[in-house]
Structure formats: C-alpha cells, structure tokens
Design a protein around this motif. Structure first.
Motif, mmCIF file in Angstrom:
data_model
loop_
_atom_site.group_PDB
_atom_site.id
_atom_site.type_symbol
_atom_site.label_atom_id
_atom_site.label_comp_id
_atom_site.label_asym_id
_atom_site.label_seq_id
_atom_site.Cartn_x
_atom_site.Cartn_y
_atom_site.Cartn_z
ATOM 1 N N LEU A 14 4.673 -1.760 3.657
ATOM 2 C CA LEU A 14 4.311 -0.676 4.570
ATOM 3 C C LEU A 14 3.807 -1.230 5.892
ATOM 4 O O LEU A 14 4.197 -0.770 6.975
ATOM 5 N N GLN A 15 2.948 -2.238 5.807
ATOM 6 C CA GLN A 15 2.338 -2.771 7.029
ATOM 7 C C GLN A 15 3.292 -3.645 7.844
ATOM 8 O O GLN A 15 2.972 -4.027 8.966
ATOM 9 N N GLU A 16 4.481 -3.897 7.284
ATOM 10 C CA GLU A 16 5.516 -4.565 8.076
ATOM 11 C C GLU A 16 6.239 -3.578 8.987
ATOM 12 O O GLU A 16 6.809 -3.961 10.010
ATOM 13 N N ILE A 17 6.222 -2.292 8.610
ATOM 14 C CA ILE A 17 6.929 -1.293 9.429
ATOM 15 C C ILE A 17 5.960 -0.395 10.196
ATOM 16 O O ILE A 17 6.345 0.246 11.165
ATOM 17 N N VAL A 18 4.705 -0.321 9.745
ATOM 18 C CA VAL A 18 3.677 0.456 10.442
ATOM 19 C C VAL A 18 2.452 -0.441 10.593
ATOM 20 O O VAL A 18 1.983 -1.008 9.616
ATOM 21 N N GLU A 19 1.941 -0.555 11.783
ATOM 22 C CA GLU A 19 0.845 -1.494 12.030
ATOM 23 C C GLU A 19 -0.518 -0.941 11.642
ATOM 24 O O GLU A 19 -1.546 -1.545 11.947
ATOM 25 N N ALA A 20 -0.554 0.183 10.954
ATOM 26 C CA ALA A 20 -1.822 0.835 10.613
ATOM 27 C C ALA A 20 -2.692 -0.035 9.726
ATOM 28 O O ALA A 20 -2.207 -0.714 8.818
ATOM 29 N N MET B 215 2.003 -5.363 -7.712
ATOM 30 C CA MET B 215 3.005 -4.375 -7.310
ATOM 31 C C MET B 215 2.493 -3.500 -6.163
ATOM 32 O O MET B 215 3.183 -3.299 -5.156
ATOM 33 N N LEU B 216 1.275 -2.995 -6.315
ATOM 34 C CA LEU B 216 0.723 -2.152 -5.254
ATOM 35 C C LEU B 216 0.492 -2.941 -3.971
ATOM 36 O O LEU B 216 0.712 -2.430 -2.864
ATOM 37 N N ALA B 217 0.060 -4.180 -4.116
ATOM 38 C CA ALA B 217 -0.151 -5.037 -2.942
ATOM 39 C C ALA B 217 1.161 -5.278 -2.208
ATOM 40 O O ALA B 217 1.200 -5.321 -0.967
ATOM 41 N N ALA B 218 2.249 -5.436 -2.962
ATOM 42 C CA ALA B 218 3.563 -5.617 -2.341
ATOM 43 C C ALA B 218 3.980 -4.361 -1.587
ATOM 44 O O ALA B 218 4.558 -4.442 -0.493
ATOM 45 N N GLY B 219 3.674 -3.196 -2.154
ATOM 46 C CA GLY B 219 3.971 -1.943 -1.469
ATOM 47 C C GLY B 219 3.188 -1.815 -0.172
ATOM 48 O O GLY B 219 3.732 -1.401 0.860
ATOM 49 N N LEU B 220 1.913 -2.182 -0.211
ATOM 50 C CA LEU B 220 1.071 -2.135 0.983
ATOM 51 C C LEU B 220 1.575 -3.119 2.041
ATOM 52 O O LEU B 220 1.647 -2.785 3.236
ATOM 53 N N ALA B 221 1.935 -4.314 1.612
ATOM 54 C CA ALA B 221 2.440 -5.323 2.550
ATOM 55 C C ALA B 221 3.731 -4.853 3.208
ATOM 56 O O ALA B 221 3.924 -5.021 4.425
ATOM 57 N N VAL C 203 -2.788 4.277 4.578
ATOM 58 C CA VAL C 203 -3.364 2.946 4.333
ATOM 59 C C VAL C 203 -4.826 3.076 3.911
ATOM 60 O O VAL C 203 -5.323 2.265 3.112
ATOM 61 N N ASP C 204 -5.517 4.096 4.406
ATOM 62 C CA ASP C 204 -6.917 4.295 4.038
ATOM 63 C C ASP C 204 -7.081 4.659 2.562
ATOM 64 O O ASP C 204 -8.168 4.490 2.004
ATOM 65 N N THR C 205 -6.032 5.140 1.937
ATOM 66 C CA THR C 205 -6.034 5.405 0.494
ATOM 67 C C THR C 205 -5.477 4.233 -0.294
ATOM 68 O O THR C 205 -6.050 3.803 -1.294
ATOM 69 N N LEU C 206 -4.345 3.704 0.161
ATOM 70 C CA LEU C 206 -3.642 2.667 -0.592
ATOM 71 C C LEU C 206 -4.392 1.338 -0.603
ATOM 72 O O LEU C 206 -4.480 0.672 -1.643
ATOM 73 N N TYR D 49 7.105 5.970 2.450
ATOM 74 C CA TYR D 49 6.970 5.955 0.990
ATOM 75 C C TYR D 49 8.149 5.245 0.331
ATOM 76 O O TYR D 49 7.985 4.588 -0.702
ATOM 77 N N GLY D 50 9.334 5.377 0.921
ATOM 78 C CA GLY D 50 10.482 4.665 0.372
ATOM 79 C C GLY D 50 10.244 3.164 0.349
ATOM 80 O O GLY D 50 10.524 2.492 -0.644
ATOM 81 N N THR D 51 9.703 2.655 1.441
ATOM 82 C CA THR D 51 9.396 1.224 1.523
ATOM 83 C C THR D 51 8.336 0.829 0.508
ATOM 84 O O THR D 51 8.470 -0.188 -0.195
ATOM 85 N N VAL D 52 7.267 1.603 0.407
ATOM 86 C CA VAL D 52 6.187 1.303 -0.542
ATOM 87 C C VAL D 52 6.731 1.210 -1.964
ATOM 88 O O VAL D 52 6.491 0.224 -2.686
ATOM 89 N N PHE D 53 7.496 2.225 -2.383
ATOM 90 C CA PHE D 53 7.965 2.259 -3.770
ATOM 91 C C PHE D 53 9.014 1.183 -4.055
ATOM 92 O O PHE D 53 9.002 0.568 -5.120
ATOM 93 N N MET D 54 9.914 0.957 -3.113
ATOM 94 C CA MET D 54 10.944 -0.054 -3.362
ATOM 95 C C MET D 54 10.352 -1.463 -3.374
ATOM 96 O O MET D 54 10.776 -2.314 -4.168
#
Length: 212
Positions: free
Chosen positions: A117-123, A109-115, A131-134, A84-89
């Motif tokens: 997140l997916q750099e640190i978790v491959e989900a 903004m939300l797309a950047a948070g998702l991107a 990821v299924d929500t975001l 979540y820290g990564t998503v929000f920052m």
C-alpha cells in the motif's frame, strides 16, 4: 497453540464479504460527510462480486485474498479498489506457501499488504487514511509474535489496535484524497477507509478465530 489452516479460506473470506455488505450504508454515510459518499457502494460491489463467484468454492485463505484483491483492483471505481486490491494481493503473495498461519505468519502477511500500500500511496500514520487502522494492527501482531502469544490472544489484540487506530482518525486532518481539500473542516469525522479497514480486519480475525 492452535494455528489457522490456510486451506480454510472460504469461511473467512465470506465473513469479510458479509461484514462489508452489512455495513454498506454506514460506510456511505461516513464517506458522505467529507468525501463523495460512494465508498460503501463501491466496496459492496466488489465484495459481493467475489462472494457470488467464489461463495460455493473451496480455496485457501491466500488464494481467496488474491482473487478478492484482483476483483477490487480491476472492477470497482475510485481510489479504494486499487488500494485494497494491492493490500490483499500482496498479503496473498506473502502467505501463499504457508500451510498453517500462526501469529508471525499473519503478521508477515499484513505487513506485506501495508508495505505494498505504501508503495502506491505515501500515507503514514496520522494522515487520516486506512493506514491509521492497518499499521497499528500490524504492530500489534508483531508484538504478539515477539511475545510468543497464541493466535487467539493476538487476534483479539489486533482487533483492538485496529479499532483504536480507526477512532484516532476522527481528530485528524485529511492529507490525502478528496477530503484533503477541506483542510481543518475534515477534522471531527472518521475516515471512511479506516472504518472499512477496521470492519475487514475484525471480520478476518473473527473468521479465523471461528475456524481454529
């Protein structure tokens, strides 16, 4: 079409804090079914720390996201703090130059948070994670932006997409985290991260709607 002024960060972030506080026990119950049960406690700790430090201060929406993300990243245990820290920052970085936030800006903004997140978790969607929500929430905002819809309508659709995404995790098998060890036994239970993500996105949307 009314846009959200970035300067009105406090009421939106405080609504997100209260939503996590109000759902602390529920998140713990959901997590306890296939995880270690500490998701509600950890999330509540981080969000409450932010609320105590910044509740009386004025800040922009992007500044608030950064400060909340920084606290979650550095102060709470488990995997969800860094996630979540990564998503929000990353959301904050994408929105720091916006004076007003409309549908396309919030989608970015939300797309950047998702991107991030997916750099640190491959989900990916279907792996029974937040990821299924975001991801559906991002898609809904992008569709609304493309259709030229106003922010109020877009936020309602985003909330609906997030809720449906969260609900979809009940029928999925976990691919990441502690619950992934359970294999098929993880089916039939909501993913706790997807639930907290839905709670956060809903509170964020409602906070923005109240301050248009």
């Amino acid at each position: 079409m009314a846009n959200f002024k970035n300067e009105k960060g406090n009421p939106v972030l405080m609504k997100m804090v209260k939503a996590i506080q109000d759902n602390k026990d529920y998140l713990g119950e959901v997590d306890g079914l296939i995880g270690d049960g500490d998701h509600g406690m950890n999330m509540n700790k981080g969000f409450t720390m932010f609320g105590k430090e910044f509740g009386e201060k004025e800040f922009t929406f992007s500044e608030g996201l950064y400060e909340l993300g920084n606290i979650l990243f550095s102060q709470i245990g488990g995997s969800m703090g860094p996630i979540y820290g990564t998503v929000f920052m990353d959301m904050s970085d994408a929105g720091e130059d916006f004076e007003e936030i409309g549908v396309s800006e919030l989608a970015d903004m939300l797309a950047a948070g998702l991107a991030g997140l997916q750099e640190i978790v491959e989900a990916q969607v279907g792996d029974k994670t937040l990821v299924d929500t975001l991801s559906p929430a991002v898609d809904a905002l992008k569709e609304s932006a493309g259709a030229g819809e106003d922010l109020s309508s877009a936020l309602v659709k985003m909330k609906d997409a997030a809720k449906k995404g969260m609900e979809s995790t009940k029928d999925l098998v976990a691919k990441f985290g502690r619950s992934s060890r359970l294999g098929e036994r993880s089916r039939g239970v909501l993913d706790a991260g997807s639930v907290s993500c839905c709670i956060i996105l809903t509170a964020m949307a409602d906070g923005i709607l109240e301050n248009l």
